[in-house]
Enzyme design. Structure first.
Site, PDB file in Angstrom:
ATOM      1  N   GLU A   1       0.819  -1.212   0.000  1.00  0.00           N
ATOM      2  CA  GLU A   1       0.000   0.000   0.000  1.00  0.00           C
ATOM      3  C   GLU A   1       0.852   1.262   0.000  1.00  0.00           C
ATOM      4  O   GLU A   1       1.961   1.272   0.544  1.00  0.00           O
ATOM      5  CB  GLU A   1      -0.896   0.018   1.248  1.00  0.00           C
ATOM      6  CG  GLU A   1      -1.859  -1.146   1.309  1.00  0.00           C
ATOM      7  CD  GLU A   1      -2.585  -1.234   2.638  1.00  0.00           C
ATOM      8  OE1 GLU A   1      -3.782  -1.593   2.616  1.00  0.00           O
ATOM      9  OE2 GLU A   1      -1.969  -0.950   3.685  1.00  0.00           O
TER      10      GLU A   1
ATOM     11  N   THR B   1      -4.241  -9.503  15.635  1.00  0.00           N
ATOM     12  CA  THR B   1      -3.864 -10.732  14.951  1.00  0.00           C
ATOM     13  C   THR B   1      -3.448 -10.413  13.517  1.00  0.00           C
ATOM     14  O   THR B   1      -3.737  -9.340  12.997  1.00  0.00           O
ATOM     15  CB  THR B   1      -5.016 -11.745  14.957  1.00  0.00           C
ATOM     16  OG1 THR B   1      -6.139 -11.191  14.267  1.00  0.00           O
ATOM     17  CG2 THR B   1      -5.416 -12.074  16.399  1.00  0.00           C
TER      18      THR B   1
ATOM     19  N   ASP C   1      -7.342  -4.827   8.986  1.00  0.00           N
ATOM     20  CA  ASP C   1      -6.835  -3.613   8.332  1.00  0.00           C
ATOM     21  C   ASP C   1      -6.722  -3.727   6.816  1.00  0.00           C
ATOM     22  O   ASP C   1      -6.006  -2.960   6.188  1.00  0.00           O
ATOM     23  CB  ASP C   1      -5.478  -3.226   8.925  1.00  0.00           C
ATOM     24  CG  ASP C   1      -4.437  -4.333   8.776  1.00  0.00           C
ATOM     25  OD1 ASP C   1      -4.757  -5.392   8.199  1.00  0.00           O
ATOM     26  OD2 ASP C   1      -3.293  -4.131   9.231  1.00  0.00           O
TER      27      ASP C   1
END
Length: 357
Positions: free
Chosen positions: A56, A202, A228
């Site tokens: 990203e 996690t 996320d």
């Protein structure tokens, strides 16, 4: 010339400053930037997904400075001895477009994530919160534990991970904080039972159900960090349905956060509004609150400001990244200058064919 801050410089800084002090300072700088939210040109991060992870870019600007972060997330990397998340960032001048600082952001991202978590918790967790369950004991876990212990006053930490070695590592690394009582739980349900705060961090890229509604007590604050990216969540949707949900940047959280599970009209509140007082954080002692944290570019902008202000030194390494020219219109001349030692006038004369020829 661009100042470079690598992992060695950041390690040296943390040795001198200590993690909790760096996190506290970063949290204050992130708050400063959230308070001027409308000054920023914002967008959701640009993501390139694969079957095994994501890469990203996270850009943002306040009109004076521009920053971006390159970051990846590859959960299976640890099987090959590699980090799940790596990152670097740039801070530039808007007026010239010239970069000033190029910095590692792998360590710094962990710091700023913990700094943002504890900033949100100051508005969302009950003031008497003293116990926290920490589910997921990998690379981010120590930073979260230290932030909540040193800044928010958490004195009891209940830890659980499906990998016992990760929990061993976490407990060993937290020995430097003897006032933090650590309880090793046998399951997520055992760790979360009666906890004031639950932090999930996690790594697996899957729509997991790490937390179930029956694990959540009235008044709990949930700090959801691990969900996320698209296809990666940790909370049962019913938890969100019965909670006050706070996000960083709604357009991004709709795609990447726990919020991706919810209908488009599901109501959430952005963190900047809570911080500036235009919206409530926790509304009562029995309310369940969720900080659906995916990480936002503004926090990395703050992190790059932190690096420039506190980590860059007079003797920091300089990268020969941008050309320095006597004539800024003669970029070509930079490439051919080393090819000849002859005066320019002689080179021109020798290579020009007269028109009369």
């Amino acid at each position: 010339m661009v100042t470079f801050i690598g992992t060695q410089e950041m390690q040296a800084h943390l040795t001198k400053t200590r993690h909790e002090n760096a996190i506290a300072t970063l949290s204050g700088m992130i708050k400063e930037d959230y308070l001027r939210w409308n000054s920023f040109d914002k967008c959701a991060r640009v993501a390139s997904h694969s079957d095994v992870g994501v890469i990203e870019l996270m850009p943002i600007s306040d009109g004076v400075q521009y920053s971006f972060k390159y970051v990846n997330g590859h959960p299976k990397n640890t099987q090959a001895g590699l980090l799940t998340v790596t990152a670097f960032g740039v801070l530039s001048d808007v007026n010239t477009g010239y970069p000033r600082v190029l910095s590692e952001l792998t360590l710094t991202t962990a710091l700023r994530t913990a700094a943002t978590s504890v900033l949100a918790a100051q508005y969302l967790a009950r003031k008497d919160s003293r116990s926290m369950a920490l589910i997921g004991n990998g690379a981010q876990s120590e930073f979260q534990a230290i932030a909540f212990h040193c800044i928010l006053g958490i004195t009891e930490l209940r830890v659980y991970d499906v990998d016992p070695a990760a929990t061993d590592k976490l407990i060993n690394n937290l020995r430097a904080y003897p006032n933090l009582r650590i309880i090793r739980a046998g399951s997520t349900a055992e760790a979360t039972k009666g906890a004031d705060i639950i932090t999930t961090v996690t790594a697996d890229k899957t729509n997991a159900l790490i937390l179930l509604p029956e694990m959540i007590s009235p008044g709990t604050h949930i700090n959801g960090v691990g969900g996320d990216c698209p296809g990666k969540t940790e909370l049962h949707p019913a938890i969100l349905e019965n909670a006050r949900v706070i996000v960083e940047f709604e357009p991004q959280s709709r795609i990447e956060g726990e919020l991706q599970q919810m209908p488009a009209d599901f109501v959430v509140t952005e963190l900047w509004r809570v911080i500036n007082g235009s919206a409530a954080g926790r509304e009562n002692e029995q309310q369940v609150t969720v900080f659906d944290s995916v990480g936002f570019a503004l926090e990395d902008f703050s992190a790059m400001r932190y690096v420039e202000k506190y980590v860059v030194q007079k003797d920091s390494r300089i990268l020969d990244l941008i050309p320095e020219l006597q004539n800024p219109k003669d970029l070509f001349g930079m490439g051919v200058a080393a090819e000849t030692s002859k005066p320019v006038s002689q080179v021109i004369t020798e290579n020009v064919v007269p028109i009369s020829a």
